[in-house]
Enzyme design. Structure first.
Site, mmCIF file in Angstrom:
data_model
loop_
_atom_site.group_PDB
_atom_site.id
_atom_site.type_symbol
_atom_site.label_atom_id
_atom_site.label_comp_id
_atom_site.label_asym_id
_atom_site.label_seq_id
_atom_site.Cartn_x
_atom_site.Cartn_y
_atom_site.Cartn_z
ATOM 1 N N GLY A 10 0.822 -1.224 0.000
ATOM 2 C CA GLY A 10 0.000 0.000 0.000
ATOM 3 C C GLY A 10 0.851 1.266 0.000
ATOM 4 N N ARG A 97 -6.738 3.380 18.576
ATOM 5 C CA ARG A 97 -6.232 4.668 19.077
ATOM 6 C C ARG A 97 -6.908 5.158 20.354
ATOM 7 N NH1 ARG A 97 -6.492 7.603 13.358
ATOM 8 N NH2 ARG A 97 -4.711 6.586 12.349
ATOM 9 N N CYS A 126 -2.892 11.215 10.865
ATOM 10 C CA CYS A 126 -1.833 12.046 10.262
ATOM 11 C C CYS A 126 -1.942 13.529 10.634
ATOM 12 C CB CYS A 126 -1.833 11.874 8.749
ATOM 13 S SG CYS A 126 -3.470 11.928 8.020
ATOM 14 N N LYS A 205 -11.405 12.773 15.487
ATOM 15 C CA LYS A 205 -10.100 12.142 15.764
ATOM 16 C C LYS A 205 -9.109 13.213 16.205
ATOM 17 C CE LYS A 205 -10.401 8.541 12.182
ATOM 18 N NZ LYS A 205 -9.985 8.275 10.788
ATOM 19 N N ARG A 227 -10.500 18.383 2.327
ATOM 20 C CA ARG A 227 -9.680 17.731 1.291
ATOM 21 C C ARG A 227 -9.445 18.704 0.148
ATOM 22 N NH1 ARG A 227 -7.062 13.402 2.575
ATOM 23 N NH2 ARG A 227 -8.946 12.409 3.337
ATOM 24 N N HIS A 234 -0.009 17.456 4.009
ATOM 25 C CA HIS A 234 -1.161 18.103 4.647
ATOM 26 C C HIS A 234 -0.725 19.447 5.233
ATOM 27 C CE1 HIS A 234 -3.282 14.495 4.014
ATOM 28 N NE2 HIS A 234 -3.425 14.037 5.242
ATOM 29 N N ASN A 307 2.232 13.752 4.795
ATOM 30 C CA ASN A 307 1.296 12.894 5.534
ATOM 31 C C ASN A 307 1.678 11.421 5.496
ATOM 32 O OD1 ASN A 307 0.328 13.802 2.809
ATOM 33 N ND2 ASN A 307 -0.970 11.995 3.043
HETATM 34 P P1 A2P Z 1 -3.051 -5.758 -1.303
HETATM 35 O O1 A2P Z 1 -2.126 -4.952 -2.161
HETATM 36 O O2 A2P Z 1 -2.761 -7.221 -1.380
HETATM 37 O O3 A2P Z 1 -4.507 -5.429 -1.510
HETATM 38 P P2 A2P Z 1 -3.805 1.281 0.419
HETATM 39 O O4 A2P Z 1 -4.451 1.844 1.655
HETATM 40 O O5 A2P Z 1 -2.701 2.144 -0.096
HETATM 41 O O6 A2P Z 1 -4.785 0.891 -0.622
HETATM 42 O O7 A2P Z 1 -3.074 -0.111 0.904
HETATM 43 C C1 A2P Z 1 -3.724 -1.106 1.619
HETATM 44 C C2 A2P Z 1 -2.722 -2.197 2.012
HETATM 45 O O8 A2P Z 1 -3.381 -3.130 2.877
HETATM 46 C C3 A2P Z 1 -2.242 -3.023 0.834
HETATM 47 O O9 A2P Z 1 -0.911 -3.440 1.078
HETATM 48 C C4 A2P Z 1 -3.195 -4.200 0.837
HETATM 49 O O10 A2P Z 1 -2.694 -5.375 0.233
HETATM 50 C C5 A2P Z 1 -3.317 -4.420 2.329
HETATM 51 N N1 A2P Z 1 -4.539 -5.176 2.646
HETATM 52 C C6 A2P Z 1 -5.815 -4.851 2.349
HETATM 53 N N2 A2P Z 1 -6.674 -5.798 2.828
HETATM 54 C C7 A2P Z 1 -5.908 -6.738 3.444
HETATM 55 C C8 A2P Z 1 -6.180 -7.959 4.125
HETATM 56 N N3 A2P Z 1 -7.425 -8.407 4.301
HETATM 57 N N4 A2P Z 1 -5.132 -8.656 4.623
HETATM 58 C C9 A2P Z 1 -3.868 -8.199 4.468
HETATM 59 N N5 A2P Z 1 -3.546 -7.061 3.831
HETATM 60 C C10 A2P Z 1 -4.542 -6.333 3.324
#
Ligand code: A2P
Length: 329
Positions: A10, A97, A126, A205, A227, A234, A307
């Site tokens: 992510g 949190r 953030c 928050k 936003r 930010h 952020n």
């Molecule tokens: P994946 O790439 O396999 O979907 P962002 O907020 O930037 O979209 O990133 C979300 C992150 O959380 C990604 O790395 C995503 O992996 C991971 N993720 C989302 N759902 C799950 C889950 N159920 N189990 C593990 N990781 C997850």
């Protein structure tokens, strides 16, 4: 030190990998974790390739510490399982949190609260993180009565989908929407869901987390979170009313001396913090430091940070560094 990064694919997760490498966190083995969808794919860290595993598989690999950034659902489900297995979790979601049994930590502000009993440690929102780093030395010196903050938050705070929405709109293309309205050439005074009191969850928050991190419920905070069509970084307009009067030169000195803060405040030479300048920086930038001439003992500031860095990845890695320094991992 075996380090799991949960959500490694992510936006925040990949920034965590960058920050771990940049700050030379002593990672001997990286365990990149993501969803079933990404299982088996490879991620590169410091020139070595690592295979992505699922959150359940990572527990069996016994990391010393796990940095979670995979959304509230993953944190709610897995953080307790990791803690139970003796793995210390630093969680970037909002899941823990405000749990009174969990610490909410910004190392420069309340790092001293961490103890061996803390197995799930929460990383703040953030917008809150960048503000409290600046409030802390001023509160210690002049005692804050009230804070009025308005934010100007970038689209990376929402995630990949929002970045794509902005780029699609800019290119005149149709695509998936992260926001209920166009974000390009627009401003949306709505972040996270609306609450019964008319505030958004993001605003609540900022209010509640500020009190918890600063360990002082007497500080009154009100927030409007907005936003804007900026890619990263930010910004915040912060108005602070103090119990005691202050001297502007001393305020500047206190902020200059504060760890993690860079003062950028030279209006004569058009020097003030902007999100473009905060990009890739671990510090919080502060400027436009001036008296609120409409009210006694009141100060105006402009606070900007990356952020994805201090607002998320950097703070999580700094918590891990502190745990290491205190021999807690
Ligand atoms: P994946 O790439 O396999 O979907 P962002 O907020 O930037 O979209 O990133 C979300 C992150 O959380 C990604 O790395 C995503 O992996 C991971 N993720 C989302 N759902 C799950 C889950 N159920 N189990 C593990 N990781 C997850």
């Amino acid at each position: 030190m075996k380090v799991a990064v949960v959500g490694a694919t992510g936006l925040v997760g990949s920034e965590i990998l960058t920050v771990l490498a940049e700050r030379n966190f002593p990672v001997t083995e990286l365990i990149p974790v993501a969803s079933e969808r990404s299982k088996g794919k490879e991620i590169e860290f410091k020139g070595k390739k690592y295979k992505i595993v699922t959150p359940a598989e990572a527990i069996a690999l016994r990391p010393d510490v796990a940095l979670f950034s995979a959304g509230g659902g993953t944190s709610t489900e897995y953080a307790p399982q990791y803690a139970e297995a003796g793995i210390t979790v630093v969680d970037n979601s909002s899941a823990w949190r405000m749990d009174p049994t969990k610490k909410l930590v910004v190392p420069e502000v309340n790092g001293q609260v961490l103890s061996a009993a803390d197995k799930i440690i929460a990383n703040p929102n953030c917008s809150t993180t960048q503000m409290v780093v600046v409030l802390q030395p001023l509160h210690a010196k002049y005692k804050i009565k009230r804070v009025v903050v308005s934010t100007y938050q970038s689209v990376t705070g929402t995630g990949v989908k929002a970045v794509n929405q902005l780029m699609d709109e800019r290119a005149g293309k149709d695509g998936e929407k992260a926001y209920p309205y166009q974000i390009d050439l627009n401003v949306i005074p709505h972040i996270d869901v609306f609450q019964d009191n008319g505030y958004t969850k993001e605003e609540m928050k900022m209010i509640q987390e500020t009190n918890k991190i600063m360990g002082d419920d007497s500080i009154r905070v009100t927030a409007t979170t907005v936003r804007i069509p900026v890619m990263g970084g930010h910004s915040e307009s912060v108005n602070i009313e103090f119990e005691n009067d202050f001297d502007l030169a001393e305020v500047r000195r206190l902020l200059t001396e504060q760890e993690g803060v860079i003062v950028v405040d030279d209006p004569a030479n058009l020097q003030y913090p902007m999100p473009k300048d905060a990009h890739g920086k671990d510090e919080v930038l502060v400027g436009r430091i001036r008296r609120d001439e409409s009210q006694d003992k009141t100060l105006n500031l402009w606070v900007v940070a990356d952020n994805l860095r201090k607002g998320a990845a950097t703070n999580a890695v700094q918590i891990a560094e502190l745990l290491l320094k205190k021999n807690l991992i």
